[in-house]
Design a protein around this motif. Structure first.
Motif, PDB file in Angstrom:
ATOM      1  N   ASP A 231       0.808  -1.217   0.000  1.00 35.05           N
ATOM      2  CA  ASP A 231       0.000   0.000   0.000  1.00 35.05           C
ATOM      3  C   ASP A 231       0.843   1.270   0.000  1.00 35.05           C
ATOM      4  OD1 ASP A 231       0.927  -0.281   2.568  1.00 35.05           O
ATOM      5  OD2 ASP A 231      -1.036  -0.368   3.518  1.00 35.05           O
ATOM      6  N   GLN A 232       2.184   1.122  -0.004  1.00 30.20           N
ATOM      7  CA  GLN A 232       3.047   2.293  -0.180  1.00 30.20           C
ATOM      8  C   GLN A 232       3.141   2.683  -1.654  1.00 30.20           C
ATOM      9  OE1 GLN A 232       6.928   2.005   2.111  1.00 30.20           O
ATOM     10  NE2 GLN A 232       6.244  -0.114   2.269  1.00 30.20           N
ATOM     11  N   MET A 233       2.657   1.815  -2.524  1.00 32.06           N
ATOM     12  CA  MET A 233       2.827   2.021  -3.959  1.00 32.06           C
ATOM     13  C   MET A 233       1.487   2.296  -4.627  1.00 32.06           C
ATOM     14  SD  MET A 233       5.877  -0.597  -4.921  1.00 32.06           S
ATOM     15  CE  MET A 233       6.688   0.711  -5.821  1.00 32.06           C
ATOM     16  N   ASN A 234       1.536   3.017  -5.723  1.00 32.84           N
ATOM     17  CA  ASN A 234       0.385   3.194  -6.601  1.00 32.84           C
ATOM     18  C   ASN A 234       0.466   2.132  -7.686  1.00 32.84           C
ATOM     19  OD1 ASN A 234      -1.235   5.613  -5.819  1.00 32.84           O
ATOM     20  ND2 ASN A 234       0.793   6.577  -5.911  1.00 32.84           N
ATOM     21  N   ALA A 328       8.344 -13.429  -1.212  1.00 31.52           N
ATOM     22  CA  ALA A 328       9.387 -12.957  -2.127  1.00 31.52           C
ATOM     23  C   ALA A 328       8.969 -11.659  -2.812  1.00 31.52           C
ATOM     24  CB  ALA A 328       9.700 -14.032  -3.165  1.00 31.52           C
ATOM     25  N   ILE A 329       7.708 -11.567  -3.211  1.00 37.53           N
ATOM     26  CA  ILE A 329       7.208 -10.343  -3.849  1.00 37.53           C
ATOM     27  C   ILE A 329       7.340  -9.157  -2.897  1.00 37.53           C
ATOM     28  CG2 ILE A 329       5.175  -9.180  -4.799  1.00 37.53           C
ATOM     29  CD1 ILE A 329       4.194 -12.029  -5.677  1.00 37.53           C
ATOM     30  N   LEU A 330       6.855  -9.340  -1.657  1.00 33.19           N
ATOM     31  CA  LEU A 330       6.862  -8.242  -0.685  1.00 33.19           C
ATOM     32  C   LEU A 330       8.276  -7.824  -0.304  1.00 33.19           C
ATOM     33  CD1 LEU A 330       3.917  -9.306   1.652  1.00 33.19           C
ATOM     34  CD2 LEU A 330       3.989  -7.343   0.105  1.00 33.19           C
ATOM     35  N   GLU A 331       9.120  -8.804  -0.011  1.00 35.02           N
ATOM     36  CA  GLU A 331      10.477  -8.475   0.435  1.00 35.02           C
ATOM     37  C   GLU A 331      11.238  -7.691  -0.625  1.00 35.02           C
ATOM     38  OE1 GLU A 331      12.442 -12.047   1.620  1.00 35.02           O
ATOM     39  OE2 GLU A 331      11.469 -12.119   3.594  1.00 35.02           O
ATOM     40  N   ASN A 332      11.152  -8.129  -1.864  1.00 37.26           N
ATOM     41  CA  ASN A 332      11.908  -7.466  -2.924  1.00 37.26           C
ATOM     42  C   ASN A 332      11.296  -6.121  -3.311  1.00 37.26           C
ATOM     43  OD1 ASN A 332      14.204  -9.278  -3.907  1.00 37.26           O
ATOM     44  ND2 ASN A 332      12.508 -10.717  -3.751  1.00 37.26           N
ATOM     45  N   ALA A 333       9.971  -6.048  -3.357  1.00 38.23           N
ATOM     46  CA  ALA A 333       9.318  -4.774  -3.678  1.00 38.23           C
ATOM     47  C   ALA A 333       9.643  -3.715  -2.628  1.00 38.23           C
ATOM     48  CB  ALA A 333       7.812  -4.972  -3.795  1.00 38.23           C
ATOM     49  N   GLU A 334       9.605  -4.111  -1.366  1.00 36.80           N
ATOM     50  CA  GLU A 334       9.873  -3.157  -0.289  1.00 36.80           C
ATOM     51  C   GLU A 334      11.346  -2.728  -0.276  1.00 36.80           C
ATOM     52  OE1 GLU A 334       8.238  -5.205   3.073  1.00 36.80           O
ATOM     53  OE2 GLU A 334       6.176  -4.712   2.498  1.00 36.80           O
ATOM     54  N   LYS A 335      12.248  -3.646  -0.660  1.00 37.22           N
ATOM     55  CA  LYS A 335      13.665  -3.264  -0.745  1.00 37.22           C
ATOM     56  C   LYS A 335      13.881  -2.253  -1.873  1.00 37.22           C
ATOM     57  CE  LYS A 335      17.218  -5.963  -0.080  1.00 37.22           C
ATOM     58  NZ  LYS A 335      18.183  -7.083  -0.185  1.00 37.22           N
ATOM     59  N   ILE A 336      13.222  -2.473  -2.989  1.00 36.70           N
ATOM     60  CA  ILE A 336      13.351  -1.537  -4.106  1.00 36.70           C
ATOM     61  C   ILE A 336      12.827  -0.154  -3.710  1.00 36.70           C
ATOM     62  CG2 ILE A 336      12.461  -0.991  -6.423  1.00 36.70           C
ATOM     63  CD1 ILE A 336      12.553  -4.105  -6.906  1.00 36.70           C
ATOM     64  N   ASN A 338      12.492   1.063  -0.521  1.00 38.82           N
ATOM     65  CA  ASN A 338      13.056   1.661   0.698  1.00 38.82           C
ATOM     66  C   ASN A 338      14.582   1.602   0.808  1.00 38.82           C
ATOM     67  OD1 ASN A 338      10.436   2.246   1.748  1.00 38.82           O
ATOM     68  ND2 ASN A 338      10.211   0.071   2.279  1.00 38.82           N
ATOM     69  N   ASP A 339      15.231   0.783  -0.006  1.00 38.96           N
ATOM     70  CA  ASP A 339      16.681   0.641   0.059  1.00 38.96           C
ATOM     71  C   ASP A 339      17.277   1.231  -1.218  1.00 38.96           C
ATOM     72  OD1 ASP A 339      19.342  -0.206  -0.018  1.00 38.96           O
ATOM     73  OD2 ASP A 339      18.907  -2.139   0.926  1.00 38.96           O
ATOM     74  N   LYS A 340      17.729   2.483  -1.133  1.00 39.22           N
ATOM     75  CA  LYS A 340      18.186   3.195  -2.329  1.00 39.22           C
ATOM     76  C   LYS A 340      19.361   2.491  -3.002  1.00 39.22           C
ATOM     77  CE  LYS A 340      19.501   7.787  -4.002  1.00 39.22           C
ATOM     78  NZ  LYS A 340      20.584   7.289  -4.852  1.00 39.22           N
ATOM     79  N   GLU A 341      20.290   1.998  -2.211  1.00 34.64           N
ATOM     80  CA  GLU A 341      21.461   1.324  -2.785  1.00 34.64           C
ATOM     81  C   GLU A 341      21.047   0.089  -3.577  1.00 34.64           C
ATOM     82  OE1 GLU A 341      25.638  -0.782  -1.339  1.00 34.64           O
ATOM     83  OE2 GLU A 341      24.489   0.430   0.084  1.00 34.64           O
ATOM     84  N   PHE A 342      20.122  -0.700  -3.010  1.00 34.19           N
ATOM     85  CA  PHE A 342      19.616  -1.903  -3.687  1.00 34.19           C
ATOM     86  C   PHE A 342      18.892  -1.519  -4.976  1.00 34.19           C
ATOM     87  CE2 PHE A 342      16.187  -5.017  -4.378  1.00 34.19           C
ATOM     88  CZ  PHE A 342      16.907  -6.195  -4.406  1.00 34.19           C
ATOM     89  N   ALA A 343      18.026  -0.503  -4.885  1.00 38.41           N
ATOM     90  CA  ALA A 343      17.259  -0.073  -6.054  1.00 38.41           C
ATOM     91  C   ALA A 343      18.171   0.474  -7.150  1.00 38.41           C
ATOM     92  CB  ALA A 343      16.233   0.977  -5.643  1.00 38.41           C
ATOM     93  N   ASP A 344      19.191   1.253  -6.754  1.00 38.54           N
ATOM     94  CA  ASP A 344      20.113   1.820  -7.743  1.00 38.54           C
ATOM     95  C   ASP A 344      20.910   0.739  -8.464  1.00 38.54           C
ATOM     96  OD1 ASP A 344      19.306   4.407  -7.284  1.00 38.54           O
ATOM     97  OD2 ASP A 344      20.973   4.923  -5.962  1.00 38.54           O
ATOM     98  N   ARG A 345      21.272  -0.327  -7.733  1.00 43.08           N
ATOM     99  CA  ARG A 345      21.986  -1.440  -8.382  1.00 43.08           C
ATOM    100  C   ARG A 345      21.123  -2.057  -9.476  1.00 43.08           C
ATOM    101  NH1 ARG A 345      23.789  -3.134  -3.298  1.00 43.08           N
ATOM    102  NH2 ARG A 345      22.279  -4.851  -3.287  1.00 43.08           N
ATOM    103  N   MET A 346      19.833  -2.217  -9.193  1.00 45.21           N
ATOM    104  CA  MET A 346      18.933  -2.790 -10.192  1.00 45.21           C
ATOM    105  C   MET A 346      18.744  -1.817 -11.361  1.00 45.21           C
ATOM    106  SD  MET A 346      16.006  -4.943  -8.125  1.00 45.21           S
ATOM    107  CE  MET A 346      15.536  -5.830  -9.621  1.00 45.21           C
ATOM    108  N   ARG A 347      18.576  -0.544 -11.062  1.00 43.42           N
ATOM    109  CA  ARG A 347      18.357   0.446 -12.123  1.00 43.42           C
ATOM    110  C   ARG A 347      19.584   0.583 -13.026  1.00 43.42           C
ATOM    111  NH1 ARG A 347      16.377   3.683  -7.665  1.00 43.42           N
ATOM    112  NH2 ARG A 347      14.096   3.514  -7.578  1.00 43.42           N
TER     113      ARG A 347
END
Length: 440
Positions: A231-234, A328-336, A338-347
């Motif tokens: 629910d943090q996401m649109n 798995a869906i929740l853990e990875n979505a929330e890391k993307i 809330n965790d800028k370093e993790f998200a930037d690695r993916m981007r």
């Protein structure tokens, strides 16, 4: 030279648009054949116009139907066109029924087949796409391959390296090309305009259509339970009519539609969809092509599947397979999120599909084959040479091409001690293990 292109579905049209551009730019004779399996205006006339490519020269109008009926009607229609047009090569893209039909008909008529996006493998024979892509590869003359990993799949199946051309994937060319067109015209879909996508934050674009997900109540329920907690996401969900019907039959559609952070909309046009994904923080999908597009436009992807024929996106770090596993869906979505370093690695994951010059490499290779008479399909005139299949550890300082010339051989596989390598002409194979055919 004359090139015929067989197109069936939207993804084929999208990915072949840059190659069509390149053919036209060089003044090569082009015949466009549309199978018409997508028969509404969005999928046909307007779609070609929106992507700024020529309307098809032929539309077979097969419509929908069972795999056998649809493929049979396509083969009949494509055969009539090829007999009249007599192209030097027929290009097919991907893994649809149109690909299977075009490849089978052309090869039976002794016309060269060029398979764009060849060598992909999910190793899941319950997927009709896997059957189509394998059958097409058996009939092809030229293989336009997105990555070295896909090339190794073909080498392992016994195909000659001489016909394998690693071009990158035209999805990169297409994304760059079509995003420019899309941004010039802006959003046209009313539902996206009403949602004010340009000013919306934390967008999650969701697509879900595969039968193994939407037809399995346990799996689809698990996915929806995860969506409830995000629910943090649109969440923007352009829903496929079949998916909607199935969710309704399971009593799940209203449950999902009533969530404030979930925005279910009708299917939208490709250009609007491309803009939507480019503005997303995350893509959640069971699509194959969208895994490629996500890494191209630098958006992290979570794939609702347990296997993928695009493993390079996972290896590169831009895509994670989560299946239908809620945790798995929740853990990875929330890391993307809330965790800028993790998200930037993916981007910032390196795109395994190239830099956007795949169409140029593809047409360059076709021109070279044509100029050297390699598109001519003829019965053999020489008595078959006997050969032995061998394996050796190479101790001398020598390239693939030099080894083949010296030993009258064709190298199939190369192992460098850590991984399989594609045997490019200039690859130095000292201290590598090779398998090869030794001709007598």
């Amino acid at each position: 030279m004359k090139i015929a292109v067989v197109l069936g579905t939207r993804p084929e049209i999208i990915k072949m648009a840059p190659i069509i551009d390149e053919i036209i730019k060089r003044g090569i004779d082009l015949t466009l054949i549309h199978t018409g399996q997508h028969y509404d205006k969005e999928m046909s006339d307007n779609f070609f116009k929106d992507l700024e490519i020529p309307a098809p020269d032929y539309n077979i109008h097969v419509g929908s139907g069972s795999h056998g009926k649809q493929t049979g009607l396509m083969m009949e229609g494509i055969e009539e066109v090829l007999v009249d047009e007599k192209p030097d090569i027929v290009l097919v893209q991907g893994d649809t029924n149109a690909v299977l039909a075009g490849a089978l008909v052309a090869s039976k008529l002794h016309i060269a087949v060029g398979h764009v996006e060849a060598g992909l493998r999910s190793f899941d024979m319950t997927m009709p796409e896997e059957i189509n892509r394998r059958a097409c590869d058996v009939t092809s003359t030229m293989y336009f391959i997105p990555t070295e990993e896909s090339a190794i799949n073909l080498l392992a199946e016994g195909f000659s390296r001489k016909n394998l051309i690693i071009t990158g994937n035209t999805v990169v060319d297409a994304c760059f090309r079509h995003l420019e067109i899309a941004r010039k015209r802006g959003f046209e879909d009313e539902s996206l305009a009403e949602l004010d996508i340009d000013n919306m934050k934390n967008i999650l674009t969701l697509t879900m259509h595969r039968a193994e997900n939407v037809d399995d109540k346990e799996r689809v329920t698990s996915i929806i339970e995860a969506l409830k907690e995000l629910d943090q996401m649109n969440i923007i969900f352009p829903i496929h009519p079949r998916t909607k019907k199935t969710l309704e039959s399971f009593g799940l559609f209203d449950e999902l539609n009533n969530l404030n952070h979930v925005h279910i909309i009708k299917p939208i046009g490709y250009l609007d969809f491309l803009q939507l994904t480019s503005k997303s923080s995350l893509i959640l999908t069971d699509s194959g092509g969208l895994q490629e597009e996500a890494i191209t436009i630098n958006v992290p992807a979570l794939t609702l599947r347990y296997n993928t024929e695009r493993p390079e996106t996972v290896t590169a770090g831009g895509n994670i397979l989560v299946g239908s596993d809620k945790k798995a869906i929740l853990e990875n979505a929330e890391k993307i999120l809330n965790d800028k370093e993790f998200a930037d690695r993916m981007r910032n994951a390196e795109n395994p599909y190239g830099q956007g010059d795949s169409a140029q490499k593809t047409v360059d290779a076709i021109q070279d084959y044509y100029d050297n008479g390699l598109l001519d399909i003829k019965a053999p005139e020489d008595i078959m040479t006997s050969f032995e299949r061998k394996m050796a550890l190479i101790n001398e300082n020598i390239t693939v091409n030099e080894f083949e010339e010296k030993n009258n051989a064709l190298i199939h596989m190369v192992f460098d001690g850590e991984k399989m390598r594609f045997p490019a002409d200039d690859l130095n194979i000292k201290e590598m293990c090779v398998t090869y055919d030794k001709f007598q």
